[in-house]
Design a protein around this motif. Structure first.
Motif, mmCIF file in Angstrom:
data_model
loop_
_atom_site.group_PDB
_atom_site.id
_atom_site.type_symbol
_atom_site.label_atom_id
_atom_site.label_comp_id
_atom_site.label_asym_id
_atom_site.label_seq_id
_atom_site.Cartn_x
_atom_site.Cartn_y
_atom_site.Cartn_z
ATOM 1 N N ALA A 233 0.858 -1.188 0.000
ATOM 2 C CA ALA A 233 0.000 0.000 0.000
ATOM 3 C C ALA A 233 0.890 1.232 0.000
ATOM 4 O O ALA A 233 1.928 1.268 0.673
ATOM 5 C CB ALA A 233 -0.927 0.016 1.209
ATOM 6 N N ILE A 234 0.473 2.243 -0.754
ATOM 7 C CA ILE A 234 1.250 3.480 -0.859
ATOM 8 C C ILE A 234 0.830 4.448 0.237
ATOM 9 O O ILE A 234 -0.359 4.648 0.490
ATOM 10 C CB ILE A 234 1.040 4.163 -2.224
ATOM 11 N N ASP A 235 1.822 5.067 0.857
ATOM 12 C CA ASP A 235 1.587 6.159 1.798
ATOM 13 C C ASP A 235 2.008 7.452 1.100
ATOM 14 O O ASP A 235 3.194 7.738 0.956
ATOM 15 C CB ASP A 235 2.407 5.930 3.070
ATOM 16 N N PHE A 236 1.025 8.232 0.652
ATOM 17 C CA PHE A 236 1.321 9.486 -0.040
ATOM 18 C C PHE A 236 1.531 10.653 0.929
ATOM 19 O O PHE A 236 1.697 11.785 0.497
ATOM 20 C CB PHE A 236 0.193 9.834 -1.019
ATOM 21 N N ARG A 237 1.510 10.378 2.239
ATOM 22 C CA ARG A 237 1.791 11.390 3.265
ATOM 23 C C ARG A 237 0.915 12.634 3.072
ATOM 24 O O ARG A 237 1.377 13.684 2.663
ATOM 25 C CB ARG A 237 3.278 11.755 3.257
ATOM 26 N N THR A 283 -0.972 13.512 8.557
ATOM 27 C CA THR A 283 0.122 13.086 7.688
ATOM 28 C C THR A 283 0.552 11.662 8.006
ATOM 29 O O THR A 283 0.886 10.882 7.108
ATOM 30 C CB THR A 283 1.323 14.039 7.832
ATOM 31 N N ALA A 284 0.526 11.298 9.277
ATOM 32 C CA ALA A 284 0.955 9.961 9.696
ATOM 33 C C ALA A 284 -0.142 8.914 9.571
ATOM 34 O O ALA A 284 0.129 7.719 9.709
ATOM 35 C CB ALA A 284 1.438 10.015 11.152
ATOM 36 N N PHE A 285 -1.368 9.336 9.285
ATOM 37 C CA PHE A 285 -2.519 8.445 9.420
ATOM 38 C C PHE A 285 -2.450 7.219 8.511
ATOM 39 O O PHE A 285 -2.778 6.107 8.935
ATOM 40 C CB PHE A 285 -3.812 9.223 9.151
ATOM 41 N N VAL A 303 0.547 -9.629 5.679
ATOM 42 C CA VAL A 303 1.170 -8.356 6.046
ATOM 43 C C VAL A 303 1.101 -7.387 4.870
ATOM 44 O O VAL A 303 1.297 -7.767 3.716
ATOM 45 C CB VAL A 303 2.640 -8.582 6.456
ATOM 46 N N VAL A 304 0.810 -6.120 5.167
ATOM 47 C CA VAL A 304 0.823 -5.078 4.145
ATOM 48 C C VAL A 304 2.112 -4.277 4.305
ATOM 49 O O VAL A 304 2.377 -3.714 5.369
ATOM 50 C CB VAL A 304 -0.384 -4.133 4.270
ATOM 51 N N VAL A 305 2.904 -4.235 3.259
ATOM 52 C CA VAL A 305 4.162 -3.488 3.273
ATOM 53 C C VAL A 305 3.907 -2.075 2.768
ATOM 54 O O VAL A 305 3.309 -1.885 1.705
ATOM 55 C CB VAL A 305 5.225 -4.185 2.405
ATOM 56 N N ARG A 306 4.351 -1.101 3.525
ATOM 57 C CA ARG A 306 4.136 0.292 3.149
ATOM 58 C C ARG A 306 5.145 0.714 2.095
ATOM 59 O O ARG A 306 6.347 0.529 2.254
ATOM 60 C CB ARG A 306 4.254 1.205 4.365
ATOM 61 N N VAL A 307 4.650 1.294 1.013
ATOM 62 C CA VAL A 307 5.490 1.796 -0.070
ATOM 63 C C VAL A 307 5.568 3.314 0.065
ATOM 64 O O VAL A 307 4.540 3.995 0.071
ATOM 65 C CB VAL A 307 4.915 1.414 -1.451
#
Length: 511
Positions: A233-237, A283-285, A303-307
Motif C-alpha cells: 500500500a502506498i503512503d502518499f503522506r 500526515t501519519a494516518f 502483512v501489508v508493506v508500506r510503499v
C-alpha cells in the motif's frame, strides 16, 4: 530474556518443553538415564526444526551422553518485540501504537512488515476499484473535521454509509478513542441491520481527524510481478491538499482572515480546529492504518508493506482502470503546492511505476476552486475499462463548472485508453444545488453534489442521493444500466456534500 532451568525428563514431556521455550525463551537442561536417549534425540530434532540456526534467538540444542545419564542442553533467547511507531519521513511528531503481543508468530509478522521495504525501482499495479475487496475503510468524523452545525449530521451519514456497505463486505470504521461511544451508539440505533451487517462493521481506535479517508488513508496496490504475493500500500503522506492549513475546517470560499475570525467567534470558541498536532496526525494516518491492520494479521502472507514515495497527492485525485489508464486533473497534482520541483514527466514516471500506468489522461482542473483543487473523483470515473461517466453541471451551476466539464469532454473525445480504445462517454447531470446547499457561514459555496462520486463494493455500487427526486432517479437508472450485474444502492446525503465531498471521498478499498 534468558532463564536457566534443570528438569528431570520424566517431569516434562517434549510438548511442554516446546511451550516453555515458545512462551519464555530459556536455557534448559534436561537430565535423564540412558533409556531416554530416543526421547531426547526426538526432542532435539523438534527444537531444531522449530528454532533453526536462522532463527533470531537461536543459540544451540545438543545431546550430551555421559557414563550414567544423558543431558539435553537448549539455549534460546526470545526475540525482542519492537514497539511499533509510525515512522515519519518529515521528522514530525509520531503517534505510538500499542506494542504487539510477545509471540514468535507475531514477531515474525511485525519483523516482515518493518524490514520488507521495496526498492525504488519495483513495479506495481493499482487494481481497478471493481476488483474484489477484502474490506472498506471509513473514518468517523471528528469534531475537527466539520463545522459544528454539520457534525452530527455528517456522523449519521457516515454510519448510514457503513451499514449500506456492510451488506456487501466488511467495514473498518476508524474512530478517535473519545468518539467510539457515540459511534457505537449510532450503530446500535440501526435497528434494521441484519446480524451479518453488524458483524461486518468493526470500530477501530485510531488518531483520525478528517472523514476523507480516500485522501488521508493508504492506497492499496499489488506487485506487477505475479509471483510476488506480498501485499503493498502506498503512503502518499497527506499534506492537507497542498498545505491549505489556513482554511482549517472551513470552505475554500472563506478567506484566511475570515476563517480566523470564525474560530474566535462565540459559537466556535469551544470547537476544536485542525491545529498543527492534528495535521501531523493526518500526515501519519496512512501509516497508522497499515500498522493497525498488521497488528491484527494472523499470517506473514497477509502483512501489508508500506510503499513510500516522494510524490504527494490524495487518493481522490487519481482514477485508474486497472489496465494501464490513468485520469487526473493537473491542478490537484502538478505544481508547487504538493510536488514542488517535480515536472509532469517526473510525476508520470513515478506514478507509472507505482500504479502500473502507461497512458496518462490529464485535465486542466482549477487551482483553488475548492479545497482539493478539483479532484478527479468528482468529475469523471471509470465504470469499466473504456467506459466513463462524466459529471454534467446543473443548469444553475457557475460558468467555471461548465468550462471544466467542457474541457473534460474535449480531452476524452480525442483520447484513447492504454488498450487503444476510444471512450464510451456518459453524462450524469448534477442535482439542483438548491436541494443541497445550506446557509451556514463557512460551508462550501458550491456543494460537492456529484453522482459520479459513487463507490464500487463487492457485487454492488453505492451511490449518493441528494434529495432532488428527478435527478436522483435519472442518475440511478443510468448507473444501473451501466452495471447490470451489480446491485445499486442509494445513500441519502446532505451534510457530506456541504462539507466538501460525497461517498467516494470517505471510502477506501482494501485489496
Amino acid at each position: 530474556m534468558m532463564l536457566s532451568l534443570s528438569l528431570e525428563l520424566s517431569q516434562c514431556g517434549s510438548s511442554m518443553v516446546l511451550v516453555l521455550l515458545t512462551c519464555l525463551g530459556s536455557s534448559l537442561t534436561f537430565v535423564s538415564s540412558s533409556p531416554h536417549l530416543l526421547i531426547l534425540t526426538k526432542l532435539r530434532s523438534s527444537l531444531q526444526h522449530k528454532y533453526p540456526p536462522s532463527h533470531p534467538g537461536y543459540s544451540h540444542a545438543s545431546v550430551h551422553p555421559t557414563f550414567k545419564h544423558l543431558s539435553l542442553s537448549i539455549s534460546i533467547d526470545r526475540p525482542q518485540i519492537p514497539a511499533i511507531y509510525q515512522s515519519n519521513p518529515l521528522n514530525q511528531q509520531t503517534y505510538p501504537i500499542t506494542t504487539m503481543p510477545p509471540t514468535n508468530k507475531t514477531w515474525h509478522i511485525q519483523h516482515h512488515a518493518l524490514t520488507h521495504q521495496p526498492d525504488k525501482t519495483k513495479q506495481f499495479i493499482c487494481p481497478a476499484e471493481t476488483s474484489p475487496h477484502r474490506a472498506t475503510l471509513l473514518s468517523f468524523p471528528s469534531r475537527r473535521s466539520t463545522l459544528p452545525e454539520l457534525n452530527a449530521a455528517t456522523r449519521n451519514e457516515i454510519i448510514s454509509l457503513a451499514t449500506a456497505i456492510a451488506t456487501f463486505e466488511p467495514v473498518r470504521l476508524h474512530t478517535r478513542p473519545e468518539d467510539i461511544p457515540q459511534a457505537q451508539a449510532l450503530l446500535d440505533k440501526q435497528t434494521t441491520l441484519s446480524s451479518q451487517q453488524r458483524a461486518n462493521i468493526t470500530l477501530i481506535s485510531a488518531p483520525t481527524n478528517h472523514c476523507w479517508i480516500r485522501d488521508t488513508g493508504p492506497v492499496y496496490i499489488r506487485a506487477a510481478d505475479a509471483a510476488d504475493k506480498t501485499r503493498y500500500a502506498i503512503d502518499f503522506r497527506f499534506c492537507e491538499w497542498g498545505q491549505k492549513t489556513s482554511e482549517r475546517i472551513y470552505g475554500a470560499s472563506v478567506s484566511p482572515a475570515a476563517a480566523k475570525a470564525l474560530e474566535r467567534s462565540p459559537q466556535y470558541a469551544e470547537w476544536p480546529v485542525m491545529d498543527d498536532e492534528a495535521m501531523r496526525e493526518n500526515t501519519a494516518f496512512a501509516g497508522v492504518v497499515l500498522d493497525l491492520e498488521n497488528e491484527k494479521t494472523d499470517a506473514v502472507a497477509d502483512v501489508v508493506v508500506r510503499v513510500q514515495t516522494d510524490i504527494r497527492l490524495e487518493g481522490g485525485g487519481i482514477e485508474v482502470d486497472g489496465e494501464g489508464t490513468f485520469m487526473a486533473t493537473e491542478s490537484s497534482i502538478i505544481g508547487d503546492a504538493r510536488n514542488a520541483g517535480l515536472g509532469k514527466a517526473e510525476v508520470e514516471a513515478e506514478l507509472g511505476r507505482l500504479l502500473g500506468v502507461s497512458t496518462f489522461i490529464w485535465f486542466p482542473g482549477r487551482v483553488g476552486l475548492d479545497v482539493t483543487d478539483v479532484h478527479i473523483d468528482a468529475e469523471v470515473r471509470f465504470v469499466r475499462p473504456g467506459v466513463v461517466v462524466v459529471c454534467r453541471p446543473h443548469e444553475k451551476a457557475d460558468k467555471v463548472h461548465w468550462k471544466i466539464y467542457s474541457e473534460i469532454r474535449e480531452v476524452l473525445e480525442r483520447s484513447t485508453d492504454a488498450r487503444g480504445r476510444r471512450f464510451e462517454i456518459h453524462d450524469v447531470v448534477e442535482p439542483d444545488p438548491a436541494c443541497v446547499k445550506g446557509d451556514l457561514h463557512g460551508e462550501e459555496d458550491a456543494p460537492a453534489a456529484s453522482y459520479v462520486n459513487f463507490y464500487f463494493v463487492n457485487g454492488g455500487l453505492v451511490m449518493p442521493m441528494f434529495g432532488d427526486a428527478e435527478a436522483d432517479a435519472k442518475a440511478f437508472e443510468l448507473l444501473k444500466s451501466l452495471v447490470p450485474d451489480r446491485e445499486v444502492r442509494q445513500v441519502e446525503v446532505n451534510a457530506l456534500p456541504r462539507t466538501g465531498g460525497v461517498l467516494h471521498c470517505v471510502t477506501q478499498q482494501v485489496v
